[in-house]
Design a protein around this motif. Structure first.
Motif, PDB file in Angstrom:
ATOM      1  N   THR A 349      37.554  20.347  -0.480  1.00  0.00           N
ATOM      2  CA  THR A 349      36.535  21.349  -0.152  1.00  0.00           C
ATOM      3  C   THR A 349      35.164  20.824  -0.548  1.00  0.00           C
ATOM      4  O   THR A 349      34.957  20.452  -1.706  1.00  0.00           O
ATOM      5  N   LEU A 350      34.233  20.800   0.391  1.00  0.00           N
ATOM      6  CA  LEU A 350      32.860  20.376   0.097  1.00  0.00           C
ATOM      7  C   LEU A 350      31.918  21.552   0.302  1.00  0.00           C
ATOM      8  O   LEU A 350      32.013  22.258   1.314  1.00  0.00           O
ATOM      9  N   VAL A 351      31.024  21.736  -0.654  1.00  0.00           N
ATOM     10  CA  VAL A 351      30.037  22.826  -0.536  1.00  0.00           C
ATOM     11  C   VAL A 351      28.737  22.264   0.024  1.00  0.00           C
ATOM     12  O   VAL A 351      28.225  21.258  -0.467  1.00  0.00           O
ATOM     13  N   LEU A 352      28.220  22.916   1.049  1.00  0.00           N
ATOM     14  CA  LEU A 352      26.882  22.612   1.554  1.00  0.00           C
ATOM     15  C   LEU A 352      25.945  23.649   0.929  1.00  0.00           C
ATOM     16  O   LEU A 352      26.153  24.852   1.092  1.00  0.00           O
ATOM     17  N   ALA A 353      24.938  23.149   0.175  1.00  0.00           N
ATOM     18  CA  ALA A 353      24.052  24.077  -0.555  1.00  0.00           C
ATOM     19  C   ALA A 353      22.608  23.872  -0.131  1.00  0.00           C
ATOM     20  O   ALA A 353      22.238  22.810   0.389  1.00  0.00           O
ATOM     21  N   ALA A 354      21.791  24.894  -0.382  1.00  0.00           N
ATOM     22  CA  ALA A 354      20.363  24.801  -0.062  1.00  0.00           C
ATOM     23  C   ALA A 354      19.671  23.975  -1.141  1.00  0.00           C
ATOM     24  O   ALA A 354      19.954  24.157  -2.331  1.00  0.00           O
ATOM     25  N   LYS A 355      18.771  23.085  -0.744  1.00  0.00           N
ATOM     26  CA  LYS A 355      18.032  22.240  -1.694  1.00  0.00           C
ATOM     27  C   LYS A 355      17.354  23.147  -2.733  1.00  0.00           C
ATOM     28  O   LYS A 355      16.730  24.141  -2.375  1.00  0.00           O
ATOM     29  N   GLY A 356      17.521  22.804  -3.988  1.00  0.00           N
ATOM     30  CA  GLY A 356      16.938  23.631  -5.069  1.00  0.00           C
ATOM     31  C   GLY A 356      17.999  24.401  -5.829  1.00  0.00           C
ATOM     32  O   GLY A 356      17.834  24.679  -7.003  1.00  0.00           O
ATOM     33  N   TYR A 357      19.113  24.756  -5.128  1.00  0.00           N
ATOM     34  CA  TYR A 357      20.205  25.465  -5.789  1.00  0.00           C
ATOM     35  C   TYR A 357      20.698  24.615  -6.970  1.00  0.00           C
ATOM     36  O   TYR A 357      20.764  23.400  -6.836  1.00  0.00           O
ATOM     37  N   PRO A 358      21.019  25.141  -8.147  1.00  0.00           N
ATOM     38  CA  PRO A 358      21.163  26.558  -8.488  1.00  0.00           C
ATOM     39  C   PRO A 358      19.864  27.220  -8.960  1.00  0.00           C
ATOM     40  O   PRO A 358      19.912  28.364  -9.412  1.00  0.00           O
ATOM     41  N   GLY A 359      18.729  26.500  -8.863  1.00  0.00           N
ATOM     42  CA  GLY A 359      17.451  27.140  -9.197  1.00  0.00           C
ATOM     43  C   GLY A 359      16.906  27.823  -7.945  1.00  0.00           C
ATOM     44  O   GLY A 359      17.661  28.264  -7.084  1.00  0.00           O
ATOM     45  N   GLU A 360      15.576  27.863  -7.846  1.00  0.00           N
ATOM     46  CA  GLU A 360      14.956  28.460  -6.656  1.00  0.00           C
ATOM     47  C   GLU A 360      15.274  27.597  -5.448  1.00  0.00           C
ATOM     48  O   GLU A 360      15.164  26.372  -5.505  1.00  0.00           O
ATOM     49  N   TYR A 361      15.678  28.194  -4.386  1.00  0.00           N
ATOM     50  CA  TYR A 361      16.007  27.405  -3.192  1.00  0.00           C
ATOM     51  C   TYR A 361      15.410  28.050  -1.947  1.00  0.00           C
ATOM     52  O   TYR A 361      15.062  29.235  -1.940  1.00  0.00           O
ATOM     53  N   ILE A 399      25.830  27.650   0.949  1.00  0.00           N
ATOM     54  CA  ILE A 399      25.758  28.128   2.342  1.00  0.00           C
ATOM     55  C   ILE A 399      27.148  28.229   2.968  1.00  0.00           C
ATOM     56  O   ILE A 399      27.511  29.245   3.549  1.00  0.00           O
ATOM     57  N   LEU A 400      27.906  27.162   2.868  1.00  0.00           N
ATOM     58  CA  LEU A 400      29.259  27.160   3.449  1.00  0.00           C
ATOM     59  C   LEU A 400      30.076  26.050   2.808  1.00  0.00           C
ATOM     60  O   LEU A 400      29.546  25.203   2.090  1.00  0.00           O
ATOM     61  N   THR A 401      31.382  26.065   3.090  1.00  0.00           N
ATOM     62  CA  THR A 401      32.241  24.952   2.664  1.00  0.00           C
ATOM     63  C   THR A 401      32.939  24.372   3.892  1.00  0.00           C
ATOM     64  O   THR A 401      33.289  25.106   4.817  1.00  0.00           O
ATOM     65  N   VAL A 402      33.130  23.060   3.840  1.00  0.00           N
ATOM     66  CA  VAL A 402      33.979  22.393   4.832  1.00  0.00           C
ATOM     67  C   VAL A 402      35.277  22.061   4.109  1.00  0.00           C
ATOM     68  O   VAL A 402      35.258  21.438   3.033  1.00  0.00           O
ATOM     69  N   ASN A 403      36.393  22.500   4.661  1.00  0.00           N
ATOM     70  CA  ASN A 403      37.694  22.340   3.997  1.00  0.00           C
ATOM     71  C   ASN A 403      38.631  21.548   4.890  1.00  0.00           C
ATOM     72  O   ASN A 403      38.760  21.869   6.075  1.00  0.00           O
ATOM     73  N   VAL A 404      39.274  20.551   4.302  1.00  0.00           N
ATOM     74  CA  VAL A 404      40.211  19.739   5.094  1.00  0.00           C
ATOM     75  C   VAL A 404      41.521  19.582   4.334  1.00  0.00           C
ATOM     76  O   VAL A 404      41.531  19.197   3.155  1.00  0.00           O
ATOM     77  N   PHE A 405      42.599  19.893   5.014  1.00  0.00           N
ATOM     78  CA  PHE A 405      43.945  19.673   4.468  1.00  0.00           C
ATOM     79  C   PHE A 405      44.529  18.481   5.215  1.00  0.00           C
ATOM     80  O   PHE A 405      44.406  18.378   6.436  1.00  0.00           O
ATOM     81  N   SER A 406      45.175  17.576   4.456  1.00  0.00           N
ATOM     82  CA  SER A 406      45.743  16.407   5.124  1.00  0.00           C
ATOM     83  C   SER A 406      47.014  15.951   4.412  1.00  0.00           C
ATOM     84  O   SER A 406      47.334  16.435   3.326  1.00  0.00           O
ATOM     85  N   ASP A 407      47.705  15.020   5.045  1.00  0.00           N
ATOM     86  CA  ASP A 407      48.948  14.496   4.463  1.00  0.00           C
ATOM     87  C   ASP A 407      48.683  13.602   3.266  1.00  0.00           C
ATOM     88  O   ASP A 407      49.590  13.284   2.515  1.00  0.00           O
ATOM     89  N   ASN A 408      47.450  13.157   3.129  1.00  0.00           N
ATOM     90  CA  ASN A 408      47.154  12.322   1.958  1.00  0.00           C
ATOM     91  C   ASN A 408      45.706  12.503   1.516  1.00  0.00           C
ATOM     92  O   ASN A 408      44.854  12.968   2.282  1.00  0.00           O
ATOM     93  N   LYS A 409      45.484  12.122   0.264  1.00  0.00           N
ATOM     94  CA  LYS A 409      44.197  12.365  -0.386  1.00  0.00           C
ATOM     95  C   LYS A 409      43.028  11.675   0.345  1.00  0.00           C
ATOM     96  O   LYS A 409      42.002  12.295   0.621  1.00  0.00           O
ATOM     97  N   GLU A 410      43.212  10.398   0.650  1.00  0.00           N
ATOM     98  CA  GLU A 410      42.105   9.625   1.217  1.00  0.00           C
ATOM     99  C   GLU A 410      41.633  10.242   2.534  1.00  0.00           C
ATOM    100  O   GLU A 410      40.436  10.380   2.788  1.00  0.00           O
ATOM    101  N   ASP A 411      42.594  10.621   3.382  1.00  0.00           N
ATOM    102  CA  ASP A 411      42.216  11.187   4.685  1.00  0.00           C
ATOM    103  C   ASP A 411      41.530  12.535   4.526  1.00  0.00           C
ATOM    104  O   ASP A 411      40.574  12.842   5.244  1.00  0.00           O
ATOM    105  N   ALA A 412      42.032  13.343   3.597  1.00  0.00           N
ATOM    106  CA  ALA A 412      41.426  14.669   3.393  1.00  0.00           C
ATOM    107  C   ALA A 412      39.960  14.500   3.001  1.00  0.00           C
ATOM    108  O   ALA A 412      39.075  15.162   3.551  1.00  0.00           O
ATOM    109  N   ILE A 413      39.709  13.581   2.075  1.00  0.00           N
ATOM    110  CA  ILE A 413      38.334  13.402   1.591  1.00  0.00           C
ATOM    111  C   ILE A 413      37.448  12.811   2.681  1.00  0.00           C
ATOM    112  O   ILE A 413      36.348  13.307   2.952  1.00  0.00           O
TER     113      ILE A 413
END
Ligand code: AMP
Ligand code: GLY
Length: 447
Positions: A349-361, A399-413
């Motif tokens: 799971t990767l989080v896409l965040a607004a520049k400045g987060y967790p402060g003022e963004y 803002i959002l997360t991109v989530n990937v499930f895979s048969d192995n760690k390397e591919d998921a990442i």
């Protein structure tokens, strides 16, 4: 008869819960209040704009719509006693009542609770006076950790490396409106692990372990920068560990969970119910595999939930079965923490965040993720977005997360990173001025 469900909250966690429930053959309708741009886009979910602070409004809605069960996402309403109020109206709701949610609502309570019931945690002292707190830390080894007592939306914990920083944190936290007490505790090192359990209607000792996850708390790569709500998550974080290590950790974590539930139930013995809801035990595992509890949360984690819901979906496990403790035909063992996993599957799971987060963004910019092809292994869960006039606009820090499930760690990442890079960010509503500098994500999730 199929069920109608109401999910409360507006984050990525609630998008993931609602999405997972909407895929159950046992559920006819999922409402989310208030929801976000992502839940607005889901065909099988309906957003309802009710304030979580207005319990009467929520109770009336649940009655009017004949909601079979309400599921509470965030901690605020739990700590404020929303579950107690639903129960007074005989409405079925999943989450702990106020007397139990205090495990998350007060750090002072949680630390005293762990001390009294002999649950391993970092050494600590609590203070209400800044002068005394500063005298205590004067000669203490740094880093040191300062925590506000009450809920602070991720802003109540400071890991400080210098005495000056510590003094400032003491002043800030004691003068903020989060609490009039602080906890100062020993800095622990090691690997963080989120162990989350479903304590369902069947009662104590039928808790179901969800897969272990690891949350990446700091804003920047390799534990740098300020603490955030979480910048990414993976499961299973220990998939390459020696099996004996994993078994040892499993036993130790189960012991902590059982002791926690038995003790909080015993503490509340005059209350006519036991712990009901999710319980999230935040752990630190040191390099000798000793475990200490960092925190309790009385709800699912964010972004861990996004990771977990995609994992459960790929394992063909129905969330409502876990909550209601229905017999689960396709799995033999209700412990889903996969200690004896025979597959190498992995979820990133990767989080896409607004520049400045967790402060003022910055907010109010526009998002186009249409070039990501979602399927049963790749799923976007929204957090700080709204969907209006067919356009997605940012309104929050995460803002959002991109989530990937895979048969192995390397591919998921690698697939998760490949996809998050496809998201386009624009300054203007007509989407002509592209500006990727408005957002960021951590580059080291999975390491
Ligand atoms: P908490 O809300 O208590 O879990 O704290 C938030 C985050 O701060 C944790 O997930 C850790 O990353 C960090 N943290 C909290 N307590 C400690 C500690 N005693 N030692 C090291 N890091 C900590
Ligand atoms: N990701 C940490 C939390 O939900 O508390």
């Amino acid at each position: 008869m199929k069920m109608k469900v109401l999910v409360l909250g507006q984050g990525g966690r609630e998008h993931a819960i609602a999405w997972k429930l909407s895929r159950s053959p046992k559920i006819e309708k999922v409402f989310v209040s208030p929801g976000n741009g992502g839940t607005a886009l889901e065909k099988s979910i309906e957003n309802i704009d009710l304030s979580l602070d207005d319990s009467d409004l929520l109770i009336n809605f649940a009655k009017k719509e004949n909601i079979d069960i309400t599921i509470v996402g965030p901690e605020g309403p739990l700590v404020d006693g929303l579950v107690d109020k639903f129960k007074e109206h005989n409405l079925k709701i999943f989450g702990p009542t106020k007397n139990y949610a205090i495990l998350e609502g007060s750090k002072v309570f949680a630390k005293e609770f762990m001390k009294n019931y002999d649950i391993p945690t970092a050494d600590y002292q609590m203070f209400s006076d800044a002068k005394e707190a500063k005298a205590f830390v004067k000669d203490k080894k740094h880093p040191i950790v300062i925590k506000a007592d009450g809920l602070a939306a991720g802003k109540g914990v400071v890991v400080s490396s210098t005495a000056e920083e510590t003094y400032k944190a003491i002043d800030d936290l004691l003068t903020s409106n989060h609490s009039d007490h602080i906890v100062i505790e020993e800095f622990l090192t090691g690997q963080e692990l989120s162990a989350i359990y479903v304590c369902n209607f069947k009662g104590c000792s039928f808790e179901i372990a969800l897969p272990w996850t690891k949350d990446y708390k700091s804003r920047d790569e390799y534990n740098n920068g300020p603490n955030t709500g979480g910048m990414g998550a993976v499961s299973h974080p220990l998939c390459y560990e020696h099996k004996n290590t994993v078994f040892k950790l499993h036993i130790d974590i189960e012991k902590i969970m059982i002791k926690t539930i038995a003790s909080i139930n015993s503490y509340n013995k005059n209350v006519n119910n036991g712990y009901l809801g999710f319980i999230y035990i935040g752990l630190m595992v040191d390099n000798k595999n000793n475990i200490k509890v960092l925190e309790y949360n009385c709800r699912l984690g964010d972004p861990e939930t996004q990771n977990l819901m995609l994992t459960l979906d790929n394992k063909d496990i129905d969330l409502i079965d876990l909550i209601l403790n229905e017999p689960i035909s396709n799995i033999k063992d209700i412990n889903l923490d996969r200690i004896d996993t025979i597959d190498d599957s992995f979820c990133c799971t990767l989080v896409l965040a607004a520049k400045g987060y967790p402060g003022e963004y910055k907010r109010d910019f526009y998002i186009d993720h249409s070039s990501i092809v979602e399927n049963n292994k790749i799923k976007i869960f929204h957090a700080g977005t709204v969907y209006k006039n067919n356009i997605l606009k940012s309104v929050g820090g995460r803002i959002l997360t991109v989530n990937v499930f895979s048969d192995n760690k390397e591919d998921a990442i690698s697939l998760a990173y490949e996809n998050i890079r496809k998201i386009k960010i624009f300054e203007d509503e007509s989407m002509t001025i592209q500006n990727q500098d408005l957002v960021f994500y951590r580059e080291d999730i999975g390491n």
